[in-house]
Design a protein around this motif. Sequence first.
Motif, short mmCIF file in Angstrom:
data_model
loop_
_atom_site.label_atom_id
_atom_site.label_comp_id
_atom_site.label_asym_id
_atom_site.label_seq_id
_atom_site.Cartn_x
_atom_site.Cartn_y
_atom_site.Cartn_z
N UNK A 75 0.83 -1.21 0.00
CA UNK A 75 0.00 0.00 0.00
C UNK A 75 0.86 1.26 0.00
N UNK A 76 1.98 1.23 0.70
CA UNK A 76 2.86 2.39 0.73
C UNK A 76 3.49 2.64 -0.64
N UNK A 77 3.85 1.55 -1.34
CA UNK A 77 4.40 1.72 -2.68
C UNK A 77 3.38 2.36 -3.62
N UNK A 78 2.13 1.98 -3.42
CA UNK A 78 1.08 2.50 -4.30
C UNK A 78 0.63 3.91 -3.92
N UNK A 79 0.48 4.17 -2.61
CA UNK A 79 -0.13 5.43 -2.18
C UNK A 79 0.86 6.45 -1.62
N UNK A 80 1.84 5.98 -0.85
CA UNK A 80 2.76 6.92 -0.19
C UNK A 80 3.94 7.32 -1.07
N UNK A 81 4.42 6.40 -1.91
CA UNK A 81 5.60 6.70 -2.71
C UNK A 81 5.40 7.91 -3.63
N UNK A 82 4.25 8.05 -4.31
CA UNK A 82 4.07 9.25 -5.13
C UNK A 82 4.17 10.54 -4.31
N UNK A 83 3.66 10.51 -3.08
CA UNK A 83 3.75 11.71 -2.22
C UNK A 83 5.21 11.99 -1.86
N UNK A 84 5.96 10.92 -1.52
CA UNK A 84 7.37 11.07 -1.17
C UNK A 84 8.16 11.60 -2.37
N UNK A 85 7.89 11.08 -3.57
CA UNK A 85 8.59 11.55 -4.77
C UNK A 85 8.33 13.04 -5.00
N UNK A 86 7.06 13.44 -4.83
CA UNK A 86 6.72 14.86 -5.00
C UNK A 86 7.34 15.71 -3.89
N UNK A 87 7.39 15.17 -2.69
CA UNK A 87 7.98 15.89 -1.56
C UNK A 87 9.48 16.12 -1.80
N UNK A 88 10.15 15.09 -2.32
CA UNK A 88 11.59 15.21 -2.56
C UNK A 88 11.89 16.31 -3.59
#
Length: 503
Positions: free
Chosen positions: A369-382
């Motif tokens: 679930x983190x790969x699907x939902x959280x990773x896009x947020x982390x990529x944008x945050x970076x």
Amino acid sequence: MTAPDELPDDIAELKAIIRAQQNQNARLEVLVAAFKKALFGSKSEKIDPGQYELELEDIETAIAQVEAEIDADPRTAPMRSPKPRQTNRGSLPKHLERVEVVIEPELSCTCGAERHVIGEDVSERLDIIPAQFRVIVTRRPKYACRSCEGGVAQAPALAHIITGGMPTEATLAHVLVSKYADHLPLYRQAQIYSRQGIDLDRSTLAAWVGKSAFELIPVYEALMADLKRSTKLFIDETPAPVLAPGRKKTKTGYFWALARDDRPWGGDDPPGVAFTYAPGRSGQHADKILKGFSGILQVDGYAGYNRLLKRPEQVVTLAYCWAHARRKLHDVTQSGAAPIAQEGLAQIQALYRIEKDLRGLSAEQRHAARQERSKPIIDAFELWLTQNRARISAKSPTGEALKYIAKYWDGLILFLNDGRIELDNNAVERTIRPIALNRKNALFAGHDAGAQNWAILASLIETCKLNGVEPHGYLSGVLTAIAGGHKQTEINALLPWKYARPV
């Protein structure tokens, strides 16, 4: 509400009733506004959450006092709408003793026949009997044979923690729980006992605590060893003022908390926490505490933990805390308009909303679930982090906050690839709060050795709480087992999550 025809005719009396109601309503409005502010208003992260509980308690008490005044005033009570009866049926624990009180009506009917039961109303109320002191009198009769000189027979005396002393193991447990769970210093406990006519010197209680702590060291060491066999732990530290002998002032030591809580991802290991006192905050203390541990360690941004990364063996990976990153941005927003910090906070909050949905899922499910939902947020945050660091001064408050996040970035994003890792270090910070509260009540520890005793006993009590085990029953049973010669090779059977009566 009272009908208009029930109101008094006298104008002066009516005015007095209105003034009384207006005064009571005004007081209630002020109290309700204060209650809402305390409950829903912004809260400084620097203030102990327990302080808010005290504020709410006092406001709720004041509201109840005003409502009681309204009900007791014959002029205003009829003007108040009847309050719905508050019931608490079914919520009192089943294990509590039930004392049945049957209130019988007049059994003879007006016709002369006797009434029969067609049903009943049952209500339950919580009744509390203050702590009862009793004396256990142990008699060991001596027997001899009249027919021979075979000697005298007598049962051996039972072993106790305080050999030949006054307290039972249950008494020792009560003193320990009162001090380390209910935060009552020994001198206050002595005052409570004195009201019951039992004169116990504080130094006597201290001797009992010290002896109990010594006997419980093997259980504490077994707890620490069990935690360090895990592959994922939390660690945190908090200041512990300790009296410096001969200097008439305190020095600053530290309580270190090593915690395990795998419940958010359904791990098999029970939760637990072990505290250790150290005279300082140097990373060497963390290294010593974690000797023998390999795995993921969830920490805050304290640089002392970097020492763990230099180990030639027993490899440790540091996962950092998003709550601390969020706090850096939150502090910036408190000093004025900070649109960049607000944007960062919004992105972090989005991560926390996802985590709320994932609580209780397996590590594998959380990872997916983190790969699907959280990773896009982390990529944008970076990307957002890189762009904004290039735009603003690194020495500005916002720049400092972004620098902190960038510094720990690799450890902050480890949660994406391991479903066991939490978003923050709050699990261990929650376990350390009772230590902070006890510290405030006791002001300081009296000695380094006393602080370590504090750590031993608090470890067992807080681990009991994490596992839903009642601390008094646990300590009483474990001390009884130790006094009875419990085998050192079976010490793990005395760990809180394995406790079951009788021990």
